[in-house]
Scaffold this motif. Sequence first.
Motif, PDB file in Angstrom:
ATOM      1  N   LYS A   1      17.950  -6.273   2.930  1.00 13.20           N
ATOM      2  CA  LYS A   1      18.845  -7.064   2.071  1.00 13.20           C
ATOM      3  C   LYS A   1      18.136  -7.464   0.789  1.00 13.20           C
ATOM      4  O   LYS A   1      18.720  -7.410  -0.302  1.00 13.20           O
ATOM      5  N   TYR A   2      16.863  -7.865   0.911  1.00 10.99           N
ATOM      6  CA  TYR A   2      16.121  -8.377  -0.233  1.00 10.99           C
ATOM      7  C   TYR A   2      15.164  -7.302  -0.739  1.00 10.99           C
ATOM      8  O   TYR A   2      14.258  -6.873  -0.017  1.00 10.99           O
ATOM      9  N   LYS A   3      15.403  -6.855  -1.956  1.00 12.87           N
ATOM     10  CA  LYS A   3      14.581  -5.790  -2.529  1.00 12.87           C
ATOM     11  C   LYS A   3      13.813  -6.330  -3.725  1.00 12.87           C
ATOM     12  O   LYS A   3      14.385  -7.007  -4.594  1.00 12.87           O
ATOM     13  N   ILE A   4      12.528  -6.025  -3.768  1.00 10.91           N
ATOM     14  CA  ILE A   4      11.630  -6.536  -4.800  1.00 10.91           C
ATOM     15  C   ILE A   4      11.131  -5.348  -5.601  1.00 10.91           C
ATOM     16  O   ILE A   4      10.280  -4.575  -5.138  1.00 10.91           O
ATOM     17  N   TYR A   5      11.697  -5.162  -6.788  1.00 17.91           N
ATOM     18  CA  TYR A   5      11.329  -4.058  -7.673  1.00 17.91           C
ATOM     19  C   TYR A   5      10.219  -4.565  -8.586  1.00 17.91           C
ATOM     20  O   TYR A   5      10.384  -5.575  -9.277  1.00 17.91           O
ATOM     21  N   MET A   6       9.098  -3.864  -8.589  1.00 18.50           N
ATOM     22  CA  MET A   6       7.955  -4.389  -9.326  1.00 18.50           C
ATOM     23  C   MET A   6       7.114  -3.278  -9.919  1.00 18.50           C
ATOM     24  O   MET A   6       7.089  -2.149  -9.422  1.00 18.50           O
ATOM     25  N   HIS A   7       6.449  -3.607 -11.025  1.00 20.37           N
ATOM     26  CA  HIS A   7       5.511  -2.674 -11.629  1.00 20.37           C
ATOM     27  C   HIS A   7       4.271  -2.554 -10.759  1.00 20.37           C
ATOM     28  O   HIS A   7       3.874  -3.500 -10.067  1.00 20.37           O
TER      29      HIS A   7
ATOM     30  N   GLU B   1      -2.968   0.395  -5.154  1.00 15.91           N
ATOM     31  CA  GLU B   1      -3.712  -0.151  -4.025  1.00 15.91           C
ATOM     32  C   GLU B   1      -3.993  -1.640  -4.201  1.00 15.91           C
ATOM     33  O   GLU B   1      -3.929  -2.415  -3.234  1.00 15.91           O
ATOM     34  N   GLU B   2      -4.307  -2.052  -5.430  1.00 18.63           N
ATOM     35  CA  GLU B   2      -4.547  -3.479  -5.663  1.00 18.63           C
ATOM     36  C   GLU B   2      -3.263  -4.281  -5.481  1.00 18.63           C
ATOM     37  O   GLU B   2      -3.263  -5.356  -4.871  1.00 18.63           O
ATOM     38  N   SER B   3      -2.158  -3.756  -6.003  1.00 18.45           N
ATOM     39  CA  SER B   3      -0.882  -4.435  -5.836  1.00 18.45           C
ATOM     40  C   SER B   3      -0.509  -4.556  -4.364  1.00 18.45           C
ATOM     41  O   SER B   3      -0.062  -5.614  -3.897  1.00 18.45           O
ATOM     42  N   LEU B   4      -0.727  -3.490  -3.601  1.00 17.56           N
ATOM     43  CA  LEU B   4      -0.412  -3.503  -2.171  1.00 17.56           C
ATOM     44  C   LEU B   4      -1.309  -4.468  -1.404  1.00 17.56           C
ATOM     45  O   LEU B   4      -0.881  -5.071  -0.414  1.00 17.56           O
ATOM     46  N   LEU B   5      -2.546  -4.629  -1.857  1.00 17.33           N
ATOM     47  CA  LEU B   5      -3.443  -5.584  -1.213  1.00 17.33           C
ATOM     48  C   LEU B   5      -2.868  -6.995  -1.295  1.00 17.33           C
ATOM     49  O   LEU B   5      -2.839  -7.725  -0.291  1.00 17.33           O
ATOM     50  N   TYR B   6      -2.399  -7.380  -2.471  1.00 18.91           N
ATOM     51  CA  TYR B   6      -1.822  -8.717  -2.612  1.00 18.91           C
ATOM     52  C   TYR B   6      -0.565  -8.873  -1.766  1.00 18.91           C
ATOM     53  O   TYR B   6      -0.322  -9.936  -1.169  1.00 18.91           O
ATOM     54  N   ILE B   7       0.240  -7.822  -1.680  1.00 15.27           N
ATOM     55  CA  ILE B   7       1.432  -7.876  -0.831  1.00 15.27           C
ATOM     56  C   ILE B   7       1.037  -8.109   0.628  1.00 15.27           C
ATOM     57  O   ILE B   7       1.672  -8.884   1.347  1.00 15.27           O
TER      58      ILE B   7
ATOM     59  N   GLU C   1      10.818 -14.543  11.693  1.00  8.55           N
ATOM     60  CA  GLU C   1      11.947 -13.660  12.001  1.00  8.55           C
ATOM     61  C   GLU C   1      12.274 -12.687  10.869  1.00  8.55           C
ATOM     62  O   GLU C   1      13.273 -11.961  10.951  1.00  8.55           O
ATOM     63  N   TYR C   2      11.430 -12.647   9.840  1.00  8.35           N
ATOM     64  CA  TYR C   2      11.610 -11.688   8.751  1.00  8.35           C
ATOM     65  C   TYR C   2      10.518 -10.632   8.806  1.00  8.35           C
ATOM     66  O   TYR C   2       9.453 -10.841   9.411  1.00  8.35           O
ATOM     67  N   SER C   3      10.776  -9.501   8.181  1.00 11.57           N
ATOM     68  CA  SER C   3       9.786  -8.425   8.098  1.00 11.57           C
ATOM     69  C   SER C   3       9.732  -7.914   6.670  1.00 11.57           C
ATOM     70  O   SER C   3      10.624  -8.191   5.857  1.00 11.57           O
ATOM     71  N   ILE C   4       8.663  -7.170   6.369  1.00  9.02           N
ATOM     72  CA  ILE C   4       8.550  -6.571   5.038  1.00  9.02           C
ATOM     73  C   ILE C   4       8.293  -5.073   5.173  1.00  9.02           C
ATOM     74  O   ILE C   4       7.776  -4.596   6.180  1.00  9.02           O
ATOM     75  N   ASP C   5       8.675  -4.364   4.135  1.00 11.16           N
ATOM     76  CA  ASP C   5       8.449  -2.929   4.033  1.00 11.16           C
ATOM     77  C   ASP C   5       8.032  -2.650   2.595  1.00 11.16           C
ATOM     78  O   ASP C   5       8.294  -3.452   1.692  1.00 11.16           O
ATOM     79  N   VAL C   6       7.372  -1.516   2.387  1.00  5.27           N
ATOM     80  CA  VAL C   6       6.962  -1.111   1.046  1.00  5.27           C
ATOM     81  C   VAL C   6       7.350   0.343   0.841  1.00  5.27           C
ATOM     82  O   VAL C   6       7.075   1.195   1.693  1.00  5.27           O
ATOM     83  N   LEU C   7       7.987   0.637  -0.298  1.00  2.00           N
ATOM     84  CA  LEU C   7       8.322   2.007  -0.667  1.00  2.00           C
ATOM     85  C   LEU C   7       7.724   2.299  -2.034  1.00  2.00           C
ATOM     86  O   LEU C   7       7.980   1.568  -2.995  1.00  2.00           O
TER      87      LEU C   7
ATOM     88  N   PHE D   1      12.548  -7.803   3.759  1.00  2.64           N
ATOM     89  CA  PHE D   1      12.212  -7.632   2.349  1.00  2.64           C
ATOM     90  C   PHE D   1      11.632  -6.233   2.165  1.00  2.64           C
ATOM     91  O   PHE D   1      10.857  -5.772   3.004  1.00  2.64           O
ATOM     92  N   CYS D   2      11.983  -5.582   1.076  1.00  2.12           N
ATOM     93  CA  CYS D   2      11.365  -4.300   0.755  1.00  2.12           C
ATOM     94  C   CYS D   2      10.824  -4.340  -0.668  1.00  2.12           C
ATOM     95  O   CYS D   2      11.553  -4.648  -1.616  1.00  2.12           O
ATOM     96  N   PHE D   3       9.541  -4.043  -0.808  1.00  2.92           N
ATOM     97  CA  PHE D   3       8.897  -3.922  -2.109  1.00  2.92           C
ATOM     98  C   PHE D   3       9.024  -2.475  -2.567  1.00  2.92           C
ATOM     99  O   PHE D   3       8.666  -1.555  -1.821  1.00  2.92           O
TER     100      PHE D   3
END
Length: 227
Positions: free
Chosen positions: A61-67, A19-25, A33-39, A6-8
Amino acid sequence: MDNHKFCFIMCTNDELYMEESLLYISLLEIPEEYSIDVLTVTKATSMAAGYNEGMQASDAKYKIYMHQDVFIYNKKFLFEVLEIFKSDDQIGMIGTVGTPQLANDGIMWHGIRYGSLYGQDSQKKRQRSDAFTKVEIGYMEMQGIDGLLMITQYDLFWREDLFQRWDFYDVSQSMEFLRSGKKVVVPALKEPWCAHDCGFINLNDYHSQRDVFLNEYGKDLYENTNL
């Protein structure tokens, strides 16, 4: 493409919100067997351009576009997203708020909006917002979803050629997924995934971008209706 990642992706101009949004992530539970990334994109010329930059930089594969002002409270969020995508490979994009039929003027809140989102009462206590009609079971197909949270399992170009500011990129991307033959959905949720602390909304470019949207997609509004 990494099918277990997953990529945020967020465009940001406010470090405190980010920073607050990233804290919740960082507190989310991650499926085995899954991993996450943040851009984060800090100097985007538009939301669509920023999202294209993030999309092209990620192999997830899974991209999470967020405010940047969206805070994901539901720690099972990633599990629930996976369950929805795996239930139907025709689902291209998931939102948390949307409408099955955009109004003739292209303005989302002029139609019935479905979904689930946290709000705050006068004592700043978190509670489920009553501004949206609840999806009762499974998921509901939408014609447009709100850009606060947009989750994809396929990559489609964001129309930065058309939307060069900060409005209508979300319903444009919804229409692009529908044009590609994929479903855009809002799921039924026992508990909302997130809260949106949107504050003051800048509408300086809203109506000029609406004209662009209607010029490009106006003919599609009733061809792709899900009512």
